[in-house]
Design an enzyme around this catalytic site. Structure first.
Site, PDB file in Angstrom:
ATOM      1  CG  ASP A 162      -1.682   1.205   1.363  1.00 35.07           C
ATOM      2  OD1 ASP A 162      -2.775   1.051  -0.204  1.00 35.07           O
ATOM      3  OD2 ASP A 162      -2.103   1.525   1.962  1.00 35.07           O
ATOM      4  CB  SER A 163       0.131   5.199  -1.172  1.00 43.11           C
ATOM      5  OG  SER A 163      -1.019   4.731  -0.380  1.00 43.11           O
ATOM      6  CE1 TYR A 217       3.287   5.431  -3.530  1.00 40.75           C
ATOM      7  CE2 TYR A 217       2.395   3.752  -4.382  1.00 40.75           C
ATOM      8  CZ  TYR A 217       3.618   4.131  -3.788  1.00 40.75           C
ATOM      9  OH  TYR A 217       4.068   3.695  -3.763  1.00 40.75           O
ATOM     10  N   GLY A 218      -2.065   8.967  -4.417  1.00 37.41           N
ATOM     11  CA  GLY A 218      -3.304   9.880  -5.525  1.00 37.41           C
ATOM     12  C   GLY A 218      -3.030  10.660  -6.788  1.00 37.41           C
ATOM     13  CB  CYS A 239      -2.379   1.293  -3.073  1.00 31.99           C
ATOM     14  SG  CYS A 239      -2.421   2.846  -3.070  1.00 31.99           S
ATOM     15  CG  ASN A 240      -8.806   1.952  -3.629  1.00 28.87           C
ATOM     16  OD1 ASN A 240      -9.760   0.870  -4.199  1.00 28.87           O
ATOM     17  ND2 ASN A 240      -9.060   1.715  -2.639  1.00 28.87           N
ATOM     18  CB  THR A 241      -3.894   5.274  -6.125  1.00 32.37           C
ATOM     19  OG1 THR A 241      -5.030   6.009  -5.198  1.00 32.37           O
ATOM     20  CG2 THR A 241      -3.429   5.927  -7.517  1.00 32.37           C
ATOM     21  CD  GLU A 259      -3.698   8.584   7.814  1.00 31.77           C
ATOM     22  OE1 GLU A 259      -3.219   9.371   8.256  1.00 31.77           O
ATOM     23  OE2 GLU A 259      -3.570   7.971   7.276  1.00 31.77           O
ATOM     24  CB  CYS A 314     -10.323   5.299   0.490  1.00 36.00           C
ATOM     25  SG  CYS A 314      -9.354   5.277   1.313  1.00 36.00           S
ATOM     26  CB  THR A 315      -7.388   0.594   2.203  1.00 31.96           C
ATOM     27  OG1 THR A 315      -6.562   1.595   2.122  1.00 31.96           O
ATOM     28  CG2 THR A 315      -7.724  -0.239   0.979  1.00 31.96           C
ATOM     29  CG  HIS A 316      -8.054   5.536   5.409  1.00 26.88           C
ATOM     30  ND1 HIS A 316      -6.673   5.264   4.116  1.00 26.88           N
ATOM     31  CD2 HIS A 316      -6.437   5.867   5.899  1.00 26.88           C
ATOM     32  CE1 HIS A 316      -5.658   6.013   5.093  1.00 26.88           C
ATOM     33  NE2 HIS A 316      -5.351   5.928   6.386  1.00 26.88           N
TER      34      HIS A 316
END
Lengths: 280, 280
Positions: free
Chosen positions: A15-16, A47-48, A78-80, A157, A189-191
């Site tokens: 992941d980023s 990364y977005g 990571c989606n991006t 976060e 989004c993984t968050h």
């Protein structure tokens, strides 16, 4: 790149930054007998906003790093990076490679009754249209609404406790979706799975939430199983998992232990090609 | 056995007879760009009452036959063969191998709200406890009720029209399940999806039906995708698919065309090891 396809090999997850830890959480829950190698590129996160070829280059650097260990599958959590580098990674390694977009899209189509699917994600993910394309590729008649929710990652976060302020941020972020009468919403989004219950209360019980992290892990089980690579025996000892970060290990460990509810071992990783000019 | 892992290779699907055609139907619908090679061992059908080592031997003979063609994945679309031969087949070929039991079990656990899962199948499948073991392996707390429904396969093969008689057979077959307050029911026989709507009316709207054929195909998509082996481009021409039967091609074709709603090309296949003594 060489790989040993052994039942004892690890599942690589990259992941980023820290978002991919929601995939780790799912793997710990659904696949407790498997070993995880996680790489969070926190030094170069997010990364977005980066150019596509840079994201591809960063992703391949991490894949090369992780490939130094015996892997039996690789998850781009990571989606991006999934949107921009998945095909290239699949060409470069000879283990199954999963992104988070396709499993999420497939699950949404399965649960959607009226074909009215929403997608929320970072600005980079929504701009890439990766989910919309994955959804429409399977069923072109779907009604898809995509919405960037830049305020949600900071919300997660910062600790994600539910209070008047966080509810207000969430309400304002999701307001544009209300009029579309959605029946399902992809947490792109993984968050986001970490605030799924808050999102669910805001969207109402008529909207089924889809966690790409959860669905990706579900597909991972099927893939390992089809190769006879699901490990039997006792659950892994926490010390067997490895977490690498390109950033500060202490900061990463603090978030990882809070999200995973267990102690983790974090190592600082230096990517050979990494130089100051890449750090934004 | 050698295999070419090419995007143009076929998906091999094997069954003891015609039941696996419901998997073919799902593949045609969910993966119209993929080529199918089907083997129905109608000459030696059913596998259910046969000794375990015989089922394993028959299954491996078919795998060897299909492996003469370039395959990119193999589906054992027979519950008995899955229960008895899946591990052995996985050791013998180097493409992903899917059975129908695990995908069905995983899907049931996903949809079940109260953890009360029913399984219906042939006597052989229920006796093997394959579904019950797969379910309990994932979640030991599940309440699982298994029921053999020997009257349902003849009901499907005889034409499956809904009338007073077929409703009566169904009601009597499913009656033992009623008191268990199930929330989901696995159609643990590849014939059953063809009468899913009748079963659903009998069980009521509170019970979610799970088609192993549908779930297996869904997992197949994820597996091919993770290897970059999903074919792009136009849908396959009907003539590109091949159906092999160890029995009478005409009888097989008649059922296949009725179930699949399209013309199919059927070839008689002679398995080298096949001799009269095996035909029961």
């Amino acid at each position: 790149m060489t790989h040993q396809h052994s039942v004892e090999s690890a599942i690589g997850i990259l992941d980023s930054g820290v978002g991919g830890l929601t995939v780790v959480r799912e793997v710990f829950q659904q696949l407790p007998k498997e070993k995880v190698l996680y790489f969070g590129d926190t030094l170069r996160c997010p990364y977005g906003p980066r150019p596509s070829d840079e994201v591809r280059r960063f992703t391949l650097e991490i894949v090369r790093y992780l490939s130094g260990h015996p892997l039996k599958a690789l998850v781009i959590a990571c989606n991006t990076a999934t949107a921009l580098a998945l095909d290239e990674v699949r060409r470069q390694v000879n283990v199954p490679v999963l992104g988070v977009v396709e499993p999420g899209a497939r699950a949404a189509i399965k649960v959607s009754q009226q074909g009215r699917v929403g997608v929320i994600g970072t600005e980079g993910t929504i701009r890439s249209s990766a989910y919309e394309r994955a959804l429409k590729r399977i069923d072109p008649r779907l009604y898809v609404v995509s919405l960037a929710c830049p305020a949600l990652v900071p919300l997660v976060e910062s600790g994600r406790e539910e209070n008047e302020n966080s509810r207000k941020i969430l309400r304002e972020s999701l307001a544009p979706l209300k009029k579309h009468r959605l029946d399902s919403l992809i947490l792109g989004c993984t968050h986001y799975p970490l605030i799924a219950s808050m999102i669910s209360r805001e969207m109402g019980s008529g909207v089924t939430l889809i966690s790409s992290a959860e669905e990706t892990t579900r597909e991972l089980i099927g893939i390992l199983s089809s190769h006879g690579l699901l490990r039997q025996g006792p659950a892994r000892h926490p010390e067997e998992h490895h977490f690498f970060t390109s950033g500060r290990p202490e900061a990463f460990r603090s978030i990882a232990e809070r999200w995973l509810h267990r102690r983790v071992r974090v190592e600082h990783a230096v990517l050979s090609a990494l130089d100051e000019s890449q750090v934004g």
